[in-house]
Design a protein around this motif. Structure first.
Motif, PDB file in Angstrom:
ATOM      1  N   CYS A 247       0.832  -1.210   0.000  1.00 14.99           N
ATOM      2  CA  CYS A 247       0.000   0.000   0.000  1.00 14.99           C
ATOM      3  C   CYS A 247       0.861   1.253   0.000  1.00 14.99           C
ATOM      4  O   CYS A 247       0.618   2.195  -0.757  1.00 14.99           O
ATOM      5  CB  CYS A 247      -0.931   0.005   1.214  1.00 14.99           C
ATOM      6  N   VAL A 248       1.880   1.268   0.839  1.00 12.52           N
ATOM      7  CA  VAL A 248       2.780   2.423   0.922  1.00 12.52           C
ATOM      8  C   VAL A 248       3.552   2.582  -0.384  1.00 12.52           C
ATOM      9  O   VAL A 248       3.614   3.680  -0.949  1.00 12.52           O
ATOM     10  CB  VAL A 248       3.747   2.288   2.123  1.00 12.52           C
ATOM     11  N   LEU A 249       4.130   1.502  -0.876  1.00 11.88           N
ATOM     12  CA  LEU A 249       4.885   1.570  -2.128  1.00 11.88           C
ATOM     13  C   LEU A 249       3.983   2.007  -3.281  1.00 11.88           C
ATOM     14  O   LEU A 249       4.390   2.806  -4.127  1.00 11.88           O
ATOM     15  CB  LEU A 249       5.538   0.217  -2.430  1.00 11.88           C
TER      16      LEU A 249
ATOM     17  N   LYS B 269      10.400   8.720  -1.007  1.00 13.41           N
ATOM     18  CA  LYS B 269      10.418   8.561  -2.460  1.00 13.41           C
ATOM     19  C   LYS B 269      10.688   7.099  -2.792  1.00 13.41           C
ATOM     20  O   LYS B 269      11.559   6.466  -2.205  1.00 13.41           O
ATOM     21  CB  LYS B 269      11.523   9.441  -3.037  1.00 13.41           C
ATOM     22  N   LEU B 270       9.959   6.578  -3.747  1.00  8.36           N
ATOM     23  CA  LEU B 270      10.110   5.197  -4.194  1.00  8.36           C
ATOM     24  C   LEU B 270      11.404   5.040  -4.998  1.00  8.36           C
ATOM     25  O   LEU B 270      11.710   5.872  -5.850  1.00  8.36           O
ATOM     26  CB  LEU B 270       8.905   4.823  -5.056  1.00  8.36           C
ATOM     27  N   THR B 271      12.153   3.977  -4.721  1.00  6.59           N
ATOM     28  CA  THR B 271      13.374   3.693  -5.477  1.00  6.59           C
ATOM     29  C   THR B 271      13.051   2.706  -6.603  1.00  6.59           C
ATOM     30  O   THR B 271      11.959   2.129  -6.652  1.00  6.59           O
ATOM     31  CB  THR B 271      14.457   3.070  -4.576  1.00  6.59           C
ATOM     32  N   THR B 272      14.014   2.500  -7.460  1.00  5.42           N
ATOM     33  CA  THR B 272      13.848   1.523  -8.537  1.00  5.42           C
ATOM     34  C   THR B 272      13.622   0.129  -7.959  1.00  5.42           C
ATOM     35  O   THR B 272      12.743  -0.614  -8.432  1.00  5.42           O
ATOM     36  CB  THR B 272      15.088   1.526  -9.453  1.00  5.42           C
TER      37      THR B 272
ATOM     38  N   THR C 151       4.084   5.627  -5.965  1.00  9.46           N
ATOM     39  CA  THR C 151       4.332   5.575  -7.411  1.00  9.46           C
ATOM     40  C   THR C 151       3.871   6.852  -8.097  1.00  9.46           C
ATOM     41  O   THR C 151       4.351   7.169  -9.184  1.00  9.46           O
ATOM     42  CB  THR C 151       3.627   4.373  -8.080  1.00  9.46           C
ATOM     43  N   THR C 152       2.940   7.566  -7.487  1.00  9.56           N
ATOM     44  CA  THR C 152       2.399   8.769  -8.132  1.00  9.56           C
ATOM     45  C   THR C 152       3.135  10.037  -7.738  1.00  9.56           C
ATOM     46  O   THR C 152       3.253  10.952  -8.546  1.00  9.56           O
ATOM     47  CB  THR C 152       0.900   8.942  -7.803  1.00  9.56           C
ATOM     48  N   LYS C 153       3.595  10.116  -6.485  1.00  4.50           N
ATOM     49  CA  LYS C 153       4.334  11.291  -6.028  1.00  4.50           C
ATOM     50  C   LYS C 153       4.989  10.985  -4.689  1.00  4.50           C
ATOM     51  O   LYS C 153       4.681   9.981  -4.049  1.00  4.50           O
ATOM     52  CB  LYS C 153       3.413  12.507  -5.904  1.00  4.50           C
ATOM     53  N   ASP C 154       5.903  11.861  -4.282  1.00  5.63           N
ATOM     54  CA  ASP C 154       6.551  11.738  -2.982  1.00  5.63           C
ATOM     55  C   ASP C 154       5.614  12.295  -1.921  1.00  5.63           C
ATOM     56  O   ASP C 154       4.872  13.248  -2.174  1.00  5.63           O
ATOM     57  CB  ASP C 154       7.868  12.516  -2.957  1.00  5.63           C
ATOM     58  N   TYR C 155       5.641  11.699  -0.754  1.00  9.20           N
ATOM     59  CA  TYR C 155       4.818  12.152   0.370  1.00  9.20           C
ATOM     60  C   TYR C 155       5.696  12.350   1.587  1.00  9.20           C
ATOM     61  O   TYR C 155       6.671  11.633   1.768  1.00  9.20           O
ATOM     62  CB  TYR C 155       3.779  11.090   0.754  1.00  9.20           C
TER      63      TYR C 155
END
Length: 105
Positions: free
Chosen positions: A13-15, A72-75, A19-23
């Protein structure tokens, strides 16, 4: 909702949200809480663990004299999300089948 969310699904859920933006932490918690009843004290350890695993990065931005920590999501986090989504599909189908009392023979 009295059903507890398994750790793996909470990770997804968090990941997925990221994907859409940083929180920053508080808004991320608010977004999750709109759909799933969890406490802030539940989410922050999840964020730390996701960062430790390399699935999230953090950075700070000043806001009204304070810093907000953004996630922020990483690769590799995107890759992990894909794995969780695949696992979820099979799990969701199985649970829906069982809750409906239908077993393929």
């Amino acid at each position: 909702m009295a059903i507890q969310v398994p750790t793996e699904l909470l990770d997804g859920c968090v990941l997925g949200l990221l994907t859409t933006k940083d929180y920053y932490g508080y808004t991320l918690t608010q977004e999750v809480q709109r759909l799933i009843p969890i406490s802030e004290s539940t989410l922050y350890p999840v964020l730390r663990r996701l960062k430790k695993n390399g699935w999230l990065e953090t950075y700070d931005e000043p806001f009204q004299g304070r810093n907000r920590r953004y996630y922020k999501l990483t690769t590799t986090g995107r890759g992990r999300l894909g794995e969780i989504q695949t696992e979820w599909q099979g799990f969701s189908t199985a649970i829906t089948t069982l809750l409906g009392g239908k077993i393929n023979e």
